[in-house]
Each structure stands twice: as structure tokens, then as C-alpha cells.
Design a protein around this motif. Structure first.
Motif, PDB file in Angstrom:
ATOM      1  N   GLN A 140       0.838  -1.208   0.000  1.00 56.63           N
ATOM      2  CA  GLN A 140       0.000   0.000   0.000  1.00 56.63           C
ATOM      3  C   GLN A 140       0.868   1.251   0.000  1.00 56.63           C
ATOM      4  OE1 GLN A 140      -3.459   0.290  -0.276  1.00 56.63           O
ATOM      5  NE2 GLN A 140      -2.848   2.400  -0.645  1.00 56.63           N
ATOM      6  N   ALA A 141       1.939   1.248   0.786  1.00 58.46           N
ATOM      7  CA  ALA A 141       2.853   2.390   0.820  1.00 58.46           C
ATOM      8  C   ALA A 141       3.520   2.599  -0.533  1.00 58.46           C
ATOM      9  CB  ALA A 141       3.901   2.189   1.908  1.00 58.46           C
ATOM     10  N   ILE A 142       3.897   1.499  -1.188  1.00 63.67           N
ATOM     11  CA  ILE A 142       4.513   1.605  -2.514  1.00 63.67           C
ATOM     12  C   ILE A 142       3.496   2.121  -3.528  1.00 63.67           C
ATOM     13  CG2 ILE A 142       5.503   0.256  -4.420  1.00 63.67           C
ATOM     14  CD1 ILE A 142       6.779  -1.548  -2.238  1.00 63.67           C
ATOM     15  N   LEU A 143       2.259   1.648  -3.461  1.00 61.49           N
ATOM     16  CA  LEU A 143       1.207   2.143  -4.360  1.00 61.49           C
ATOM     17  C   LEU A 143       0.986   3.644  -4.166  1.00 61.49           C
ATOM     18  CD1 LEU A 143      -1.370  -0.772  -4.082  1.00 61.49           C
ATOM     19  CD2 LEU A 143      -0.196  -0.060  -6.169  1.00 61.49           C
ATOM     20  N   ASP A 144       0.932   4.080  -2.923  1.00 65.25           N
ATOM     21  CA  ASP A 144       0.761   5.507  -2.631  1.00 65.25           C
ATOM     22  C   ASP A 144       1.913   6.329  -3.191  1.00 65.25           C
ATOM     23  OD1 ASP A 144      -1.600   4.953  -1.278  1.00 65.25           O
ATOM     24  OD2 ASP A 144      -0.679   5.051   0.712  1.00 65.25           O
ATOM     25  N   ARG A 179       2.887   6.446 -14.476  1.00 68.68           N
ATOM     26  CA  ARG A 179       3.212   7.493 -15.458  1.00 68.68           C
ATOM     27  C   ARG A 179       2.632   7.159 -16.822  1.00 68.68           C
ATOM     28  NH1 ARG A 179       9.187   8.689 -13.058  1.00 68.68           N
ATOM     29  NH2 ARG A 179       8.458  10.150 -11.467  1.00 68.68           N
ATOM     30  N   ARG A 180       2.713   5.881 -17.208  1.00 70.24           N
ATOM     31  CA  ARG A 180       2.146   5.451 -18.493  1.00 70.24           C
ATOM     32  C   ARG A 180       0.627   5.652 -18.479  1.00 70.24           C
ATOM     33  NH1 ARG A 180       3.826   5.414 -23.267  1.00 70.24           N
ATOM     34  NH2 ARG A 180       1.795   6.065 -23.831  1.00 70.24           N
ATOM     35  N   ALA A 181      -0.019   5.321 -17.372  1.00 71.30           N
ATOM     36  CA  ALA A 181      -1.467   5.490 -17.256  1.00 71.30           C
ATOM     37  C   ALA A 181      -1.849   6.959 -17.373  1.00 71.30           C
ATOM     38  CB  ALA A 181      -1.964   4.915 -15.933  1.00 71.30           C
ATOM     39  N   SER A 204      -8.821  11.697 -12.256  1.00 68.94           N
ATOM     40  CA  SER A 204      -7.585  11.218 -12.884  1.00 68.94           C
ATOM     41  C   SER A 204      -6.796  10.353 -11.916  1.00 68.94           C
ATOM     42  CB  SER A 204      -6.718  12.392 -13.339  1.00 68.94           C
ATOM     43  OG  SER A 204      -7.369  13.124 -14.345  1.00 68.94           O
ATOM     44  N   ARG A 205      -6.677  10.793 -10.679  1.00 69.04           N
ATOM     45  CA  ARG A 205      -5.950  10.009  -9.676  1.00 69.04           C
ATOM     46  C   ARG A 205      -6.640   8.666  -9.435  1.00 69.04           C
ATOM     47  NH1 ARG A 205      -1.880  12.694  -6.823  1.00 69.04           N
ATOM     48  NH2 ARG A 205      -2.062  11.252  -5.089  1.00 69.04           N
ATOM     49  N   LYS A 206      -7.957   8.676  -9.453  1.00 69.38           N
ATOM     50  CA  LYS A 206      -8.716   7.449  -9.242  1.00 69.38           C
ATOM     51  C   LYS A 206      -8.455   6.448 -10.371  1.00 69.38           C
ATOM     52  CE  LYS A 206     -13.524   6.036  -8.605  1.00 69.38           C
ATOM     53  NZ  LYS A 206     -14.899   6.537  -8.513  1.00 69.38           N
ATOM     54  N   LEU A 207      -8.434   6.911 -11.611  1.00 68.38           N
ATOM     55  CA  LEU A 207      -8.194   6.027 -12.748  1.00 68.38           C
ATOM     56  C   LEU A 207      -6.764   5.481 -12.745  1.00 68.38           C
ATOM     57  CD1 LEU A 207     -10.111   8.040 -15.482  1.00 68.38           C
ATOM     58  CD2 LEU A 207     -10.743   5.810 -14.559  1.00 68.38           C
ATOM     59  N   VAL A 208      -5.796   6.326 -12.444  1.00 70.20           N
ATOM     60  CA  VAL A 208      -4.408   5.882 -12.384  1.00 70.20           C
ATOM     61  C   VAL A 208      -4.224   4.909 -11.218  1.00 70.20           C
ATOM     62  CG1 VAL A 208      -2.017   6.623 -12.047  1.00 70.20           C
ATOM     63  CG2 VAL A 208      -3.515   7.904 -13.587  1.00 70.20           C
ATOM     64  N   ALA A 209      -4.857   5.191 -10.092  1.00 74.45           N
ATOM     65  CA  ALA A 209      -4.772   4.297  -8.931  1.00 74.45           C
ATOM     66  C   ALA A 209      -5.336   2.915  -9.270  1.00 74.45           C
ATOM     67  CB  ALA A 209      -5.508   4.897  -7.738  1.00 74.45           C
ATOM     68  N   ALA A 210      -6.411   2.869 -10.034  1.00 73.68           N
ATOM     69  CA  ALA A 210      -6.988   1.580 -10.437  1.00 73.68           C
ATOM     70  C   ALA A 210      -6.009   0.806 -11.303  1.00 73.68           C
ATOM     71  CB  ALA A 210      -8.305   1.799 -11.171  1.00 73.68           C
ATOM     72  N   ARG A 211      -5.330   1.506 -12.206  1.00 73.46           N
ATOM     73  CA  ARG A 211      -4.333   0.843 -13.059  1.00 73.46           C
ATOM     74  C   ARG A 211      -3.164   0.329 -12.210  1.00 73.46           C
ATOM     75  NH1 ARG A 211      -2.619   2.308 -18.613  1.00 73.46           N
ATOM     76  NH2 ARG A 211      -4.663   3.228 -18.890  1.00 73.46           N
ATOM     77  N   LEU A 212      -2.761   1.118 -11.218  1.00 76.59           N
ATOM     78  CA  LEU A 212      -1.683   0.685 -10.323  1.00 76.59           C
ATOM     79  C   LEU A 212      -2.089  -0.553  -9.531  1.00 76.59           C
ATOM     80  CD1 LEU A 212      -0.474   4.135  -8.969  1.00 76.59           C
ATOM     81  CD2 LEU A 212       0.852   2.539 -10.357  1.00 76.59           C
ATOM     82  N   LEU A 213      -3.294  -0.566  -9.040  1.00 73.87           N
ATOM     83  CA  LEU A 213      -3.779  -1.720  -8.278  1.00 73.87           C
ATOM     84  C   LEU A 213      -3.809  -2.967  -9.145  1.00 73.87           C
ATOM     85  CD1 LEU A 213      -4.784  -2.723  -5.590  1.00 73.87           C
ATOM     86  CD2 LEU A 213      -7.075  -1.994  -6.241  1.00 73.87           C
ATOM     87  N   ASP A 214      -4.279  -2.835 -10.381  1.00 71.70           N
ATOM     88  CA  ASP A 214      -4.279  -3.967 -11.307  1.00 71.70           C
ATOM     89  C   ASP A 214      -2.863  -4.500 -11.519  1.00 71.70           C
ATOM     90  OD1 ASP A 214      -7.021  -3.806 -11.637  1.00 71.70           O
ATOM     91  OD2 ASP A 214      -6.905  -2.752 -13.558  1.00 71.70           O
ATOM     92  N   ALA A 215      -1.909  -3.585 -11.700  1.00 73.31           N
ATOM     93  CA  ALA A 215      -0.516  -3.985 -11.915  1.00 73.31           C
ATOM     94  C   ALA A 215       0.037  -4.702 -10.689  1.00 73.31           C
ATOM     95  CB  ALA A 215       0.336  -2.768 -12.256  1.00 73.31           C
ATOM     96  N   ALA A 216      -0.267  -4.189  -9.505  1.00 69.19           N
ATOM     97  CA  ALA A 216       0.213  -4.821  -8.275  1.00 69.19           C
ATOM     98  C   ALA A 216      -0.383  -6.211  -8.112  1.00 69.19           C
ATOM     99  CB  ALA A 216      -0.119  -3.946  -7.066  1.00 69.19           C
ATOM    100  N   GLN A 217      -1.646  -6.349  -8.441  1.00 68.30           N
ATOM    101  CA  GLN A 217      -2.296  -7.656  -8.322  1.00 68.30           C
ATOM    102  C   GLN A 217      -1.758  -8.654  -9.341  1.00 68.30           C
ATOM    103  OE1 GLN A 217      -6.396  -6.389  -8.559  1.00 68.30           O
ATOM    104  NE2 GLN A 217      -6.577  -6.307  -6.326  1.00 68.30           N
ATOM    105  N   SER A 218      -1.175  -8.148 -10.428  1.00 65.31           N
ATOM    106  CA  SER A 218      -0.607  -9.054 -11.434  1.00 65.31           C
ATOM    107  C   SER A 218       0.858  -9.382 -11.148  1.00 65.31           C
ATOM    108  CB  SER A 218      -0.757  -8.469 -12.834  1.00 65.31           C
ATOM    109  OG  SER A 218       0.126  -7.386 -13.020  1.00 65.31           O
ATOM    110  N   GLY A 219       1.390  -8.834 -10.048  1.00 64.06           N
ATOM    111  CA  GLY A 219       2.734  -9.208  -9.635  1.00 64.06           C
ATOM    112  C   GLY A 219       3.767  -8.106  -9.638  1.00 64.06           C
TER     113      GLY A 219
END
Length: 70
Positions: free
Chosen positions: A9-13, A58-60, A31-46
Motif C-alpha cells: 500500500q505504501a509503494i502504491l501511494d 506514469r504510463r497510465a 484522474s488520480r482514481k483512474l491511475v490508482a486503479a491501473r496501479l492496483l491492477d498492476a500490483a495484483q498481477s505481480g
């Protein structure tokens, strides 16, 4: 929340903040909400390192800006 979840969670923040570091006022909520969702998806994928997640964030943000211009 266990120690691992807290660490991720700290790394995601941090990755979210890094993605918006050059955006005036830290970006808008949607915008932050959409980027946060992309980050969460990436974290869940490893992806769990700060560098990986910062790149994803940044890409998001780039993708989001490109869509808003189109």
C-alpha cells in the motif's frame, strides 16, 4: 492489514504521488482514481516494486491525457 499489505500500500501511494508529481495541484480526483486503479491492477498481477509501479502510473497518466485530447 498485514506487514506485506502495508508495504505494498505504501509503494502504491508513493507510485501514485510520483506519477502526479509534475501535475499542477497533484491532479484531479477522477484522474488520480483512474491511475490508482491501473496501479492496483498492476500490483495484483505481480508488479510490486516502486520502479515498476511508478512506470505503470506514469504510463497510465500519459494514456489518460492522450484520451482527453482525442
Amino acid at each position: 492489514m498485514n506487514e506485506l499489505e502495508g508495504r505494498i500500500q505504501a509503494i502504491l501511494d508513493a507510485a501514485l504521488d510520483a506519477a502526479f508529481s509534475h501535475v499542477r495541484h497533484g491532479g484531479d480526483h477522477e484522474s488520480r482514481k483512474l491511475v490508482a486503479a491501473r496501479l492496483l491492477d498492476a500490483a495484483q498481477s505481480g508488479m510490486t516494486t516502486l520502479d515498476e509501479l511508478t512506470s505503470v502510473g506514469r504510463r497510465a497518466l500519459i494514456d489518460l491525457k492522450a484520451r482527453s485530447r482525442a
